[in-house]
Design a protein around this motif. Structure first.
Motif, PDB file in Angstrom:
ATOM      1  N   THR A 181      71.347  -3.398  27.831  1.00  0.00           N
ATOM      2  CA  THR A 181      72.677  -2.937  27.764  1.00  0.00           C
ATOM      3  C   THR A 181      72.901  -2.019  28.489  1.00  0.00           C
ATOM      4  N   PHE A 182      74.436  -1.423  28.469  1.00  0.00           N
ATOM      5  CA  PHE A 182      74.677  -0.176  29.006  1.00  0.00           C
ATOM      6  C   PHE A 182      74.386   0.849  28.220  1.00  0.00           C
ATOM      7  N   LEU A 183      73.800   1.942  28.786  1.00  0.00           N
ATOM      8  CA  LEU A 183      73.742   3.086  27.804  1.00  0.00           C
ATOM      9  C   LEU A 183      74.541   4.349  28.425  1.00  0.00           C
ATOM     10  N   THR A 184      74.900   5.274  27.506  1.00  0.00           N
ATOM     11  CA  THR A 184      75.723   6.184  27.912  1.00  0.00           C
ATOM     12  C   THR A 184      74.621   7.425  28.136  1.00  0.00           C
ATOM     13  N   GLN A 185      74.476   8.179  29.189  1.00  0.00           N
ATOM     14  CA  GLN A 185      73.784   9.397  29.485  1.00  0.00           C
ATOM     15  C   GLN A 185      74.197  10.533  28.876  1.00  0.00           C
ATOM     16  N   SER A 186      75.575  10.807  29.399  1.00  0.00           N
ATOM     17  CA  SER A 186      76.452  11.884  28.980  1.00  0.00           C
ATOM     18  C   SER A 186      77.890  11.655  29.223  1.00  0.00           C
ATOM     19  N   ARG A 224      69.709   6.171  21.106  1.00  0.00           N
ATOM     20  CA  ARG A 224      69.607   6.163  19.490  1.00  0.00           C
ATOM     21  C   ARG A 224      70.352   7.596  19.043  1.00  0.00           C
ATOM     22  N   ARG A 225      70.029   8.553  19.861  1.00  0.00           N
ATOM     23  CA  ARG A 225      70.380   9.834  19.579  1.00  0.00           C
ATOM     24  C   ARG A 225      71.383  10.536  20.484  1.00  0.00           C
ATOM     25  N   ASP A 272      70.866   6.715  15.093  1.00  0.00           N
ATOM     26  CA  ASP A 272      70.918   5.568  14.628  1.00  0.00           C
ATOM     27  C   ASP A 272      69.671   4.766  15.074  1.00  0.00           C
ATOM     28  N   ASN A 273      68.904   4.148  14.059  1.00  0.00           N
ATOM     29  CA  ASN A 273      67.423   3.320  14.296  1.00  0.00           C
ATOM     30  C   ASN A 273      67.919   2.356  14.803  1.00  0.00           C
ATOM     31  N   ASP A 274      68.948   1.354  14.510  1.00  0.00           N
ATOM     32  CA  ASP A 274      68.967  -0.121  14.911  1.00  0.00           C
ATOM     33  C   ASP A 274      69.803  -0.378  16.256  1.00  0.00           C
ATOM     34  N   MET A 275      70.681   0.500  16.701  1.00  0.00           N
ATOM     35  CA  MET A 275      71.427   0.030  17.759  1.00  0.00           C
ATOM     36  C   MET A 275      71.815   1.438  18.436  1.00  0.00           C
ATOM     37  N   PRO A 276      71.968   1.103  19.902  1.00  0.00           N
ATOM     38  CA  PRO A 276      72.243   2.651  20.801  1.00  0.00           C
ATOM     39  C   PRO A 276      73.749   3.023  20.542  1.00  0.00           C
ATOM     40  N   ILE A 277      73.700   4.389  20.380  1.00  0.00           N
ATOM     41  CA  ILE A 277      75.143   4.907  20.415  1.00  0.00           C
ATOM     42  C   ILE A 277      75.857   4.848  21.792  1.00  0.00           C
ATOM     43  N   LEU A 278      76.770   4.532  21.717  1.00  0.00           N
ATOM     44  CA  LEU A 278      77.445   4.443  23.178  1.00  0.00           C
ATOM     45  C   LEU A 278      78.947   5.188  23.166  1.00  0.00           C
ATOM     46  N   PHE A 329      79.226  -2.613  18.263  1.00  0.00           N
ATOM     47  CA  PHE A 329      79.059  -1.545  18.878  1.00  0.00           C
ATOM     48  C   PHE A 329      79.012  -0.281  17.835  1.00  0.00           C
ATOM     49  N   MET A 330      78.061   0.637  18.395  1.00  0.00           N
ATOM     50  CA  MET A 330      78.236   1.983  17.535  1.00  0.00           C
ATOM     51  C   MET A 330      78.951   2.949  18.450  1.00  0.00           C
ATOM     52  N   LEU A 331      80.244   3.178  18.119  1.00  0.00           N
ATOM     53  CA  LEU A 331      80.802   4.186  19.187  1.00  0.00           C
ATOM     54  C   LEU A 331      80.867   5.581  18.651  1.00  0.00           C
ATOM     55  N   GLN A 332      80.498   6.645  19.769  1.00  0.00           N
ATOM     56  CA  GLN A 332      80.521   7.952  19.649  1.00  0.00           C
ATOM     57  C   GLN A 332      81.847   8.563  19.717  1.00  0.00           C
ATOM     58  N   GLU A 333      82.494   9.155  18.639  1.00  0.00           N
ATOM     59  CA  GLU A 333      83.703   9.767  18.746  1.00  0.00           C
ATOM     60  C   GLU A 333      83.565  11.365  18.563  1.00  0.00           C
TER      61      GLU A 333
END
Length: 263
Positions: free
Chosen positions: A90-95, A117-118, A132-138, A160-164
């Motif tokens: 998957t794509f992951l957010t760095q910052s 995950r964090r 989140d233990n199960d999915m990456p936060i994006l 998706f787990m979306l960071q707001e």
């Protein structure tokens, strides 16, 4: 009025299609500029533009948006760093760093770790941490990239787990079939995607395989809100050293100024 502006920014930040091709890293990635017009009840109220700059599997994404409703104006500027993770597939957010002026004025910065995950989000000096233990936060940029990746691979449902700004939300989407629609690039066949498991709103996204699998239209309806974004310009520039392409493609309503070969 604040809720309208915020909904516009969320719609565009979360569901604009960004990246070019299926990964892994041996696939070539081109730099791109995507420009959208934004409408509220069919009245144009602003624009939204993203620039993508690739560097060996990582991409810096620069976003600029301006929304003007009556005497209310908001400007969003954001820089996100996104990477492809072969371990997570998957794509992951760095910052990301986001600055909004006007009605929703504020500064937000976030950093992501532990394979997504964090996350740690600083919102005008207040820091919140999520896990989140199960999915990456994006963030929205990584969500958009991964959604497009799913569509290229023919997947029919994804979540998706979306960071707001101050919370993380779980969003679900499903492909609802194919639909031919009129766009700034002519009449094109699209993949229609809808948000599901949310009864209080209706989000519909149209991706066009013939337009680089990009998002060509998005609508968001909720209570008094009726928002739409349409792709009006797309510019692709590929380095001349790649064996796949050696030209620049600019796609506008008037046509393609030069044609490239892509993966």
């Amino acid at each position: 009025m604040k809720s309208i502006i915020l909904s516009i920014l969320v719609l565009l930040s979360s569901f604009s299609s960004l990246l070019y091709a299926a990964l892994p890293a041996q696939y070539h990635q081109c730099n791109k500029t995507l420009t959208y017009d934004v409408y509220f009840h069919n009245h144009k109220i602003g624009m939204f533009e993203r620039n993508l700059n690739w560097n060996e599997g990582n991409v810096d994404i620069y976003t600029y948006s301006k929304v003007d409703m009556l005497v209310t104006k908001s400007i969003l500027k954001q820089q996100s760093k996104v990477e492809w993770s072969p371990e997570e597939n998957t794509f992951l957010t760095q910052s990301f760093d986001r600055m909004i002026s006007g009605v929703m004025a504020g500064n937000i910065s976030a950093k992501f770790s532990d394979n997504g995950r964090r996350s740690s989000v600083s919102n005008d000096g207040k820091t919140l941490t999520f896990f989140d233990n199960d999915m990456p936060i994006l963030d929205g940029d990584a969500v958009a990239s991964q959604m497009r990746f799913h569509l290229i691979n023919g997947d029919q449902a994804f979540d998706f787990m979306l960071q707001e700004a101050d919370e993380v939300n779980h969003y679900y989407f499903a492909v609802k079939g194919q639909e031919t629609i009129n766009t700034n690039f002519g009449r094109v066949n699209t993949i229609r995607v809808e948000q599901i498991k949310k009864s209080d709103r209706k989000v519909v996204l149209w991706f066009a395989p013939s337009v680089d699998f990009q998002l060509v239209r998005a609508t968001y309806k909720r209570k008094v809100l009726d928002l739409k974004a349409t792709l009006v310009r797309k510019k692709t520039q590929c380095p001349p050293t790649t064996p796949l392409t050696a030209t620049t493609t600019t796609l506008t309503p008037s046509g393609i100024t030069s044609q490239s070969l892509h993966q």
